[in-house]
Design a protein around this motif. Structure first.
Motif, PDB file in Angstrom:
ATOM      1  N   UNK A  93     -27.346 -15.847  22.396  1.00  0.00           N
ATOM      2  CA  UNK A  93     -27.827 -17.196  22.095  1.00  0.00           C
ATOM      3  C   UNK A  93     -29.346 -17.268  22.083  1.00  0.00           C
ATOM      4  N   UNK A  94     -29.966 -16.699  23.111  1.00  0.00           N
ATOM      5  CA  UNK A  94     -31.426 -16.790  23.189  1.00  0.00           C
ATOM      6  C   UNK A  94     -32.068 -16.083  22.001  1.00  0.00           C
ATOM      7  N   UNK A  95     -31.541 -14.918  21.628  1.00  0.00           N
ATOM      8  CA  UNK A  95     -32.150 -14.198  20.519  1.00  0.00           C
ATOM      9  C   UNK A  95     -31.886 -14.903  19.188  1.00  0.00           C
ATOM     10  N   UNK A  96     -30.811 -15.679  19.142  1.00  0.00           N
ATOM     11  CA  UNK A  96     -30.585 -16.503  17.947  1.00  0.00           C
ATOM     12  C   UNK A  96     -31.729 -17.507  17.810  1.00  0.00           C
ATOM     13  N   UNK A  97     -32.118 -18.109  18.937  1.00  0.00           N
ATOM     14  CA  UNK A  97     -33.253 -19.032  18.928  1.00  0.00           C
ATOM     15  C   UNK A  97     -34.516 -18.324  18.468  1.00  0.00           C
ATOM     16  N   UNK A  98     -34.700 -17.105  18.956  1.00  0.00           N
ATOM     17  CA  UNK A  98     -35.881 -16.339  18.561  1.00  0.00           C
ATOM     18  C   UNK A  98     -35.853 -16.045  17.063  1.00  0.00           C
ATOM     19  N   UNK A  99     -34.650 -15.752  16.561  1.00  0.00           N
ATOM     20  CA  UNK A  99     -34.513 -15.474  15.129  1.00  0.00           C
ATOM     21  C   UNK A  99     -35.012 -16.665  14.316  1.00  0.00           C
ATOM     22  N   UNK A 100     -34.611 -17.871  14.737  1.00  0.00           N
ATOM     23  CA  UNK A 100     -35.073 -19.064  14.023  1.00  0.00           C
ATOM     24  C   UNK A 100     -36.593 -19.166  14.096  1.00  0.00           C
ATOM     25  N   UNK A 101     -37.128 -18.919  15.302  1.00  0.00           N
ATOM     26  CA  UNK A 101     -38.579 -19.004  15.476  1.00  0.00           C
ATOM     27  C   UNK A 101     -39.308 -18.036  14.544  1.00  0.00           C
ATOM     28  N   UNK A 102     -38.808 -16.814  14.460  1.00  0.00           N
ATOM     29  CA  UNK A 102     -39.475 -15.816  13.617  1.00  0.00           C
ATOM     30  C   UNK A 102     -39.413 -16.221  12.148  1.00  0.00           C
ATOM     31  N   UNK A 103     -38.243 -16.698  11.727  1.00  0.00           N
ATOM     32  CA  UNK A 103     -38.110 -17.149  10.335  1.00  0.00           C
ATOM     33  C   UNK A 103     -39.114 -18.249  10.021  1.00  0.00           C
ATOM     34  N   UNK A 104     -39.184 -19.207  10.954  1.00  0.00           N
ATOM     35  CA  UNK A 104     -40.081 -20.341  10.716  1.00  0.00           C
ATOM     36  C   UNK A 104     -41.543 -19.913  10.765  1.00  0.00           C
ATOM     37  N   UNK A 105     -41.821 -18.912  11.613  1.00  0.00           N
ATOM     38  CA  UNK A 105     -43.204 -18.428  11.693  1.00  0.00           C
ATOM     39  C   UNK A 105     -43.659 -17.909  10.330  1.00  0.00           C
ATOM     40  N   UNK A 106     -42.791 -17.189   9.641  1.00  0.00           N
ATOM     41  CA  UNK A 106     -43.147 -16.681   8.319  1.00  0.00           C
ATOM     42  C   UNK A 106     -43.204 -17.823   7.309  1.00  0.00           C
ATOM     43  N   UNK A 107     -42.190 -18.692   7.367  1.00  0.00           N
ATOM     44  CA  UNK A 107     -42.119 -19.792   6.412  1.00  0.00           C
ATOM     45  C   UNK A 107     -43.344 -20.692   6.529  1.00  0.00           C
ATOM     46  N   UNK A 108     -43.741 -20.978   7.775  1.00  0.00           N
ATOM     47  CA  UNK A 108     -44.870 -21.884   7.994  1.00  0.00           C
ATOM     48  C   UNK A 108     -46.183 -21.110   8.119  1.00  0.00           C
ATOM     49  N   UNK A 109     -46.135 -19.818   7.772  1.00  0.00           N
ATOM     50  CA  UNK A 109     -47.323 -18.978   7.845  1.00  0.00           C
ATOM     51  C   UNK A 109     -48.007 -19.126   9.188  1.00  0.00           C
ATOM     52  N   UNK A 110     -47.228 -18.920  10.248  1.00  0.00           N
ATOM     53  CA  UNK A 110     -47.687 -19.035  11.639  1.00  0.00           C
ATOM     54  C   UNK A 110     -48.258 -20.416  11.944  1.00  0.00           C
ATOM     55  N   UNK A 111     -47.806 -21.424  11.236  1.00  0.00           N
ATOM     56  CA  UNK A 111     -48.268 -22.779  11.508  1.00  0.00           C
ATOM     57  C   UNK A 111     -49.515 -23.158  10.726  1.00  0.00           C
ATOM     58  N   UNK A 112     -50.057 -22.198   9.974  1.00  0.00           N
ATOM     59  CA  UNK A 112     -51.307 -22.471   9.256  1.00  0.00           C
ATOM     60  C   UNK A 112     -51.108 -23.465   8.113  1.00  0.00           C
TER      61      UNK A 112
END
Lengths: 297, 375, 251
Positions: A93-112
């Motif tokens: 479960x926790x790594x599933x959360x991390x997976x979402x975070x990593x995907x979003x990090x790329x999608x949002x270009x690390x929030x930039x």
């Protein structure tokens, strides 16, 4: 016939690429790392970025991706996974959360993106990486014309499997890892730094995923959600092969890939995929320990 | 039962029910429709808690049961839709079947496309309702007999259920002439409840779903309070011990697995009534895992907690989606919150609330899920 | 011919070519307490596994009051009247002490007959009586996972007591206990004697003298000797086998 078998071999090698890292983190450490697919994805993005920004070709991206994802895996183990040993389903479960975070990090270009900054190569769009000149085209082998890049992938995958085997069974680190698999308390009592070894093992598994990502970037488009389905396939391979058995993982990848290819040729693509799922379900039902597990007492 | 009125857990349920029943007072029909959907998700949360928290069985394919319920209902409602009735034959025929039919084929429901005869009984919407519950129960019972009969547990159950939902999704999409494949079933009619058409935006519909949720939660809570519920929790802690006390452990696991499937089927059925579509995305891996996220955040060991978790996350998500820039950021926030919850609050918000109440009232937690069965 | 409570006739199992239990015949009378002795690897626990259905036997029969229960599924054997306590204590860690005992009070083991809330006054009184007998009254509402090692063993004995099977198998009930705890365990076991037929695996000879009437010694999967405590202690063959193999296991 050989061309069909080669297609199967090619599918097998891709399954194995993903499964190798999982065989290490799940098979050896008992961590269900759902973010493994995202490690593959990050590896692919390393290839994309190094191509765009460094002008480096695919081969150079391989060691780079290994380092990046291994470092990421090391950090992950220290920050999150370490707190969850022994809680198998919670690691999932926790790594599933991390997976979402990593995907979003790329999608949002690390929030930039929120600041209106765009980095070429990131974002939610599709990316492609050119294959080096000498790997394009086909290769004549046994009277068949084989896609050179596919052959390259099969060879690299085999080499990686050999390296992983060597690391686990012929190095001091591998000895420690295997001791921890059998009995972490005892390993610790024997003076093995269990925490440090676990972190390194996790880094190794993640690094393998990164290399897989680079190779995938050569034949398919790269996107933030490319890893999501891979991790499932990877797990099925590891479980079918028998948890903790590297040889089983290799064999299972070979069998599942070939089944997929054969059924797909004789029926259709969907039947091929469905037959793989069916085989996995049957194997777990009939031999929960996997096809190639060693029978304990 | 003297402590009935002083039992804070009963009050938690009553307060929650009261809030749901009072919600239409806000008068916002658009939001009522949305909340009604989330109440269906709330049922899913409760269904997950039932098997995961109480039986230690993490089903990563709950979407299969939800999907079965949804499709059974959608088939009935599709036949009840205006377009299906206007296809120029005696019986209603779904529009997509005409698009898929071979030239010159009969436009009758029996044989317009291969397998279209499966739709015939669904002309009765009550058949759809019945199948929405029965189909998941049958699948769950067969699956449970296989899995639990083989003494398969823990992560292997998760992987089998996961493989199964992916397999079902493949077949569903492949059966284009019967299921309309990727596109799913859209353009549905209204459900007719004893003469009242259930308009998804009407308050009546909201109440039907709220009452269904109240009944489901009450029954599920009572179920785990029975002796069988205690035995189930016992099997979670030690299957072997339960077996040697003479309990047919696989039968208990299968029974509760089937109950959980029935709840999920009902949730899928009601979801179609308010959302007016059924789609293969219900069988996506992501959806099934998302349900688990809801239950984990709400509290896997608490039926009410898991239900509220599901509703709360969805309400917050809907609010966040109103701002364009937040849509993607929201996903990242859910991911982060989820990681933090798993690490720091393994019992979720429900378990946290339990602990707080216990501290306040000085009571012990009677049925906390302390540790997961190790592999 | 007398009907024994528990009988095994030439019971055996082989794992590959290794015969862990090889043609063991036991006749345990109703109400008897039989102790199984033997060095590590003699097949004591495996014998219990065969009787309780955990391992499928490959030879012989198990009879309970003359009824054949060989190789039935575990829960069926349990329902027929054979209860068991494991070497590694196994209880329901997430339930309270009270709930543990309640679950063990399983007169109707089916799912549907258990879809009820609450229990009769007599049942509740019996639950409290058993909890009292094993000395856990103060821990009634404690989650069982937080009990001490000794308390967990007693809780498991209490579960067997209320399950009240005809035959009880106990695998090393005093392992890892202090002397005081061992004494208390002996008292609980002596209380079970008479109403139940017991088969106990134990190494602690002092404890065995406390509880035993008749001893069966196993060696390499076979019955080596059978008799009273005094007879066994004087038996030359037992001494040779037992002491001999103990030297090996002492390494």
């Amino acid at each position: 016939m050989f061309d069909i078998l080669f297609i199967g071999l090619s599918l097998s090698s891709i399954l194995l690429l993903v499964a190798l890292g999982l065989a290490v983190t799940y098979g050896a450490m008992g961590i269900i790392n759902m973010a493994h697919g995202e490690m593959v994805m990050i590896g692919a993005y390393v290839a994309v970025l190094s191509n765009i920004w460094l002008g480096a070709n695919l081969l150079l991206a391989i060691p780079l991706a290994f380092l990046v994802t291994a470092a990421l895996g090391y950090g992950l183990e220290r920050l999150v996974v370490r707190r969850l040993y022994g809680r198998l389903l919670d690691t999932l479960l926790a790594t599933w959360g991390i997976a979402i975070l990593l995907q979003q990090a790329i999608r949002l270009e690390f929030g930039l993106t929120f600041f209106g900054i765009h980095i070429e190569g990131l974002g939610s769009g599709l990316q492609n990486v050119p294959v080096p000149q000498f790997l394009q085209g086909t290769l004549g082998l046994f009277g068949l014309q084989l896609n050179s890049y596919r052959v390259f992938i099969v060879l690299v995958t085999l080499a990686l499997a050999g390296l992983t085997w060597f690391t686990l069974y012929r190095t001091p680190l591998g000895m420690k890892v295997r001791a921890i698999i059998r009995n972490p308390q005892m390993a610790s009592a024997c003076g093995i730094d269990v925490k440090a070894t676990n972190a390194i093992t996790f880094a190794l598994g993640s690094g393998l995923a990164g290399v897989a990502g680079v190779l995938m970037a050569g034949f398919r488009s790269v996107s933030p959600d490319m890893g999501a389905t891979m991790v499932v396939d990877g797990f099925m391979v590891v479980v079918t092969g028998g948890v903790g058995s590297l040889l089983g993982t290799v064999a299972a990848a070979g069998i599942l890939g070939e089944i997929n290819a054969l059924v797909a040729i004789f029926f259709n693509e969907i039947a091929g995929r469905a037959s793989v799922l069916l085989v996995v379900i049957l194997v777990i039902l009939l031999r929960p320990a996997g096809l190639f597990s060693f029978k304990g007492r | 039962m003297t402590s009935l009125l002083t039992n804070y857990r009963i009050w938690a349920y009553l307060v929650f029910f009261a809030i749901l029943l009072a919600l239409p007072l806000t008068g916002d029909d658009f939001w009522l429709n949305r909340v009604a959907k989330y109440l269906c998700f709330g049922m899913l949360g409760a269904a997950i808690a039932l098997t995961w928290g109480y039986a230690g069985v993490l089903n990563l394919g709950q979407g299969l049961f939800f999907g079965l319920g949804a499709y059974a209902m959608a088939m009935s409602l599709k036949l009840a839709s205006y377009t299906s009735l206007q296809q120029g034959s005696d019986q209603p025929v779904p529009d997509f079947m005409l698009w898929n039919a071979q030239p010159g084929a009969s436009t009758d429901l029996c044989c317009i496309t291969p397998g279209s005869w499966l739709w015939i009984p669904f002309q009765s919407q009550w058949f759809g309702v019945a199948m929405a519950i029965i189909a998941p129960v049958i699948v769950a019972t067969l699956l449970g007999k296989l899995i639990f009969g083989q003494r398969i547990s823990g992560v292997f159950v998760s992987i089998i259920t996961l493989a199964l939902v992916l397999l079902a999704r493949l077949l569903l999409v492949d059966a284009q002439p019967v299921t309309n494949g990727f596109n799913g079933l859209t353009d549905l009619g209204y459900f007719n409840l004893f003469g009242t058409e259930l308009d998804p935006y009407a308050v009546t519909t909201y109440y039907v779903i709220t009452i269904a949720l109240i009944v489901v939660l009450t029954l599920a809570r009572l179920l785990v309070a029975t002796r069988a519920g205690t035995v189930l929790q016992a099997t979670r802690d030690s299957q072997t011990r339960a077996l040697y006390l003479g309990y047919d452990v696989p039968a208990y696991q299968t029974f509760f697995f089937a109950v959980s499937a029935a709840i999920s089927g009902l949730a899928g059925m009601l979801y179609v009534v308010v959302a007016e579509f059924a789609s293969p995305s219900f069988l996506d891996l992501t959806f099934s895992v998302t349900m688990v996220v809801w239950a984990a955040v709400g509290g896997r060991g608490s039926i009410l907690g898991a239900c509220i978790g599901a509703i709360l996350i969805n309400v917050l998500e809907a609010r966040a989606s109103e701002t364009e820039a937040l849509v993607e950021a929201w996903k990242a926030i859910v991911g982060l919150v989820f990681v933090l919850v798993v690490i720091w609050l393994p019992q979720g918000l429900g378990g946290f609330a339990h602990d707080m109440m216990r501290r306040l009232t000085g009571r012990r937690r009677p049925e906390a899920l302390k540790q997961e069965v190790r592999q | 011919m007398t009907v024994y409570a528990l009988q095994t006739e030439g019971l055996g199992v082989s794992f590959g070519r290794f015969r862990a239990v090889d043609g063991v015949s036991l006749n345990v009378a109703k109400g008897e307490l039989r102790v199984l002795l033997g060095a590590n690897g003699a097949g004591k626990t495996t014998l219990m596994d065969l009787i309780s259905g955990r391992t499928r036997s490959t030879a012989g029969r198990v009879l309970l009051n003359g009824r054949d229960v060989t190789n039935l599924r575990e829960f069926r054997i349990a329902r027929a009247g054979i209860g068991r306590k494991f070497q590694i204590p196994s209880i329901f860690t997430g339930l309270t002490v009270r709930q543990n005992i309640e679950v063990a009070q399983s007169r109707h083991p089916g799912v549907f007959s258990n879809l009820r809330i609450g229990r009769s006054a007599a049942d509740r009184a019996r639950v409290e009586e058993v909890i009292d007998l094993v000395g856990l009254s103060d821990q009634m509402k404690t989650e069982a996972g937080t009990l001490s090692h000794g308390q967990i063993q007693w809780l498991e004995l209490g579960m067997l007591m209320i399950q009240s099977p005809e035959v009880i198998l106990l695998d090393e009930p005093t392992a890892g206990m202090t002397q005081a705890e061992t004494g208390k365990t002996a008292a609980i076991i002596n209380r079970l004697k008479g109403d139940h037929t017991l088969l106990v695996v134990e190494h602690d000879m002092a404890f065995v003298r406390d509880i035993a009437e008749k001893i069966t010694v196993l060696h390499l999967g076979r019955v080596l000797a059978e008799g009273t405590v005094a007879e066994i202690e004087g038996d030359a063959a037992v001494r040779a086998a037992y002491l001999g193999s103990q030297e090996i296991s002492a390494c």
